[in-house]
Design a protein around this motif. Structure first.
Motif, mmCIF file in Angstrom:
data_model
loop_
_atom_site.group_PDB
_atom_site.id
_atom_site.type_symbol
_atom_site.label_atom_id
_atom_site.label_comp_id
_atom_site.label_asym_id
_atom_site.label_seq_id
_atom_site.Cartn_x
_atom_site.Cartn_y
_atom_site.Cartn_z
ATOM 1 N N GLN A 62 0.825 -1.198 0.000
ATOM 2 C CA GLN A 62 0.000 0.000 0.000
ATOM 3 C C GLN A 62 0.867 1.258 0.000
ATOM 4 N N ALA A 63 1.938 1.249 0.773
ATOM 5 C CA ALA A 63 2.842 2.401 0.804
ATOM 6 C C ALA A 63 3.470 2.639 -0.568
ATOM 7 N N ASP A 64 3.845 1.564 -1.245
ATOM 8 C CA ASP A 64 4.416 1.679 -2.587
ATOM 9 C C ASP A 64 3.382 2.223 -3.570
ATOM 10 N N PHE A 65 2.158 1.742 -3.471
ATOM 11 C CA PHE A 65 1.084 2.209 -4.350
ATOM 12 C C PHE A 65 0.817 3.699 -4.130
ATOM 13 N N ILE A 66 0.730 4.109 -2.886
ATOM 14 C CA ILE A 66 0.478 5.522 -2.565
ATOM 15 C C ILE A 66 1.642 6.396 -3.031
ATOM 16 N N PHE A 67 2.866 5.947 -2.786
ATOM 17 C CA PHE A 67 4.037 6.725 -3.182
ATOM 18 C C PHE A 67 4.073 6.920 -4.694
ATOM 19 N N HIS A 68 3.903 5.830 -5.444
ATOM 20 C CA HIS A 68 3.978 5.946 -6.900
ATOM 21 C C HIS A 68 2.760 6.667 -7.482
ATOM 22 N N GLY A 69 1.617 6.530 -6.847
ATOM 23 C CA GLY A 69 0.443 7.278 -7.294
ATOM 24 C C GLY A 69 0.625 8.773 -7.108
ATOM 25 N N ALA A 70 1.110 9.164 -5.932
ATOM 26 C CA ALA A 70 1.354 10.584 -5.673
ATOM 27 C C ALA A 70 2.460 11.120 -6.577
ATOM 28 N N THR A 71 3.505 10.338 -6.778
ATOM 29 C CA THR A 71 4.589 10.762 -7.657
ATOM 30 C C THR A 71 4.087 10.946 -9.083
ATOM 31 N N PHE A 72 3.223 10.044 -9.543
ATOM 32 C CA PHE A 72 2.645 10.187 -10.880
ATOM 33 C C PHE A 72 1.866 11.489 -11.010
ATOM 34 N N VAL A 73 1.018 11.777 -10.026
ATOM 35 C CA VAL A 73 0.204 12.998 -10.085
ATOM 36 C C VAL A 73 1.092 14.236 -10.110
ATOM 37 N N PHE A 74 2.097 14.277 -9.236
ATOM 38 C CA PHE A 74 2.968 15.444 -9.184
ATOM 39 C C PHE A 74 3.825 15.572 -10.447
ATOM 40 N N TYR A 75 4.353 14.457 -10.950
ATOM 41 C CA TYR A 75 5.150 14.520 -12.167
ATOM 42 C C TYR A 75 4.296 14.867 -13.384
ATOM 43 N N PHE A 76 3.055 14.427 -13.417
ATOM 44 C CA PHE A 76 2.190 14.807 -14.536
ATOM 45 C C PHE A 76 1.909 16.304 -14.503
ATOM 46 N N GLY A 77 1.686 16.846 -13.306
ATOM 47 C CA GLY A 77 1.532 18.298 -13.172
ATOM 48 C C GLY A 77 2.793 19.037 -13.576
ATOM 49 N N ALA A 78 3.945 18.496 -13.193
ATOM 50 C CA ALA A 78 5.216 19.113 -13.585
ATOM 51 C C ALA A 78 5.406 19.047 -15.095
ATOM 52 N N PHE A 79 5.001 17.924 -15.693
ATOM 53 C CA PHE A 79 5.076 17.811 -17.151
ATOM 54 C C PHE A 79 4.219 18.881 -17.824
ATOM 55 N N LEU A 80 3.002 19.091 -17.324
ATOM 56 C CA LEU A 80 2.128 20.095 -17.919
ATOM 57 C C LEU A 80 2.726 21.495 -17.801
ATOM 58 N N LEU A 81 3.297 21.808 -16.654
ATOM 59 C CA LEU A 81 3.906 23.129 -16.477
ATOM 60 C C LEU A 81 5.149 23.301 -17.346
ATOM 61 N N GLN A 82 5.959 22.244 -17.448
ATOM 62 C CA GLN A 82 7.146 22.327 -18.295
ATOM 63 C C GLN A 82 6.753 22.439 -19.765
ATOM 64 N N ALA A 83 5.722 21.710 -20.171
ATOM 65 C CA ALA A 83 5.239 21.808 -21.552
ATOM 66 C C ALA A 83 4.658 23.195 -21.820
ATOM 67 N N ALA A 84 3.978 23.778 -20.834
ATOM 68 C CA ALA A 84 3.459 25.141 -20.996
ATOM 69 C C ALA A 84 4.598 26.141 -21.148
ATOM 70 N N THR A 85 5.652 25.968 -20.370
ATOM 71 C CA THR A 85 6.824 26.830 -20.507
ATOM 72 C C THR A 85 7.430 26.692 -21.894
ATOM 73 N N THR A 86 7.517 25.469 -22.381
ATOM 74 C CA THR A 86 8.091 25.215 -23.700
ATOM 75 C C THR A 86 7.232 25.848 -24.788
ATOM 76 N N SER A 87 5.926 25.805 -24.631
ATOM 77 C CA SER A 87 5.042 26.346 -25.665
ATOM 78 C C SER A 87 5.090 27.862 -25.754
ATOM 79 N N LEU A 88 5.609 28.528 -24.748
ATOM 80 C CA LEU A 88 5.692 29.995 -24.750
ATOM 81 C C LEU A 88 7.006 30.509 -25.326
ATOM 82 N N HIS A 89 7.773 29.654 -25.965
ATOM 83 C CA HIS A 89 9.111 30.048 -26.420
ATOM 84 C C HIS A 89 9.098 31.172 -27.440
#
Length: 120
Positions: A62-89
Motif C-alpha cells: 500500500q505504501a508503494d502504491f500511494i508513493f507511486h500514485g502521488a509521484t505520478f500525479v505530481f510529475y504529470f503536473g510538472a510535465f504540464l507546467l514544463q510543456a506550458a513553458t516550452t510552448s511559450l518560447h
C-alpha cells in the motif's frame, strides 16, 4: 521502478537547472517535484536495501502504491507546467522592448523539450 524514477528525475532536474529558468513560477514547481521525488525515492529505496522494511510494521504494498500514485500525479503536473513553458518560447521576453529577445533561446527551447519528455 525506483531506479527509473531516480534516472528520469535526475535528468529533469539537470535539464531544468541548465536553462536560465525564465519562468520561475512554472519551472520552480518542476524543480521542486523533481528534487522531492528524487529524495523520497532514495529514502524509500534505502528502507528496502538496509532491511528496515522487515522491522517496520507497514503495509509496504500500500505504501508503494500511494508513493507511486502521488509521484505520478505530481510529475504529470510538472510535465504540464514544463510543456506550458516550452510552448511559450516564441513570446518576447519584454513586451515593451524593441529587441527580439525571446523567453527561451533556441538552446533553452531544445532543453525544455527534453525536460518535458523526461518528466512525462
Amino acid at each position: 521502478v525506483f531506479l527509473s524514477l531516480q534516472l528520469f528525475g535526475t535528468i529533469v532536474w539537470i535539464l531544468v537547472a541548465s536553462t536560465g529558468v525564465p519562468l520561475p513560477l512554472l519551472q520552480g514547481w518542476v524543480m521542486f517535484v523533481a528534487v522531492t521525488a528524487w529524495f523520497l525515492s532514495i529514502v524509500f529505496l534505502s528502507v528496502f536495501l538496509f532491511g528496515y522494511a522487515n522491522r517496520i510494521a507497514v503495509n509496504w504494498n500500500q505504501a508503494d502504491f500511494i508513493f507511486h500514485g502521488a509521484t505520478f500525479v505530481f510529475y504529470f503536473g510538472a510535465f504540464l507546467l514544463q510543456a506550458a513553458t516550452t510552448s511559450l518560447h516564441h513570446l518576447p521576453r519584454k513586451f515593451n522592448s524593441t529587441t527580439q529577445e525571446r523567453i527561451l533561446s533556441g538552446r533553452e527551447y531544445n532543453i525544455s523539450i527534453a525536460a518535458s519528455v523526461c518528466a512525462l
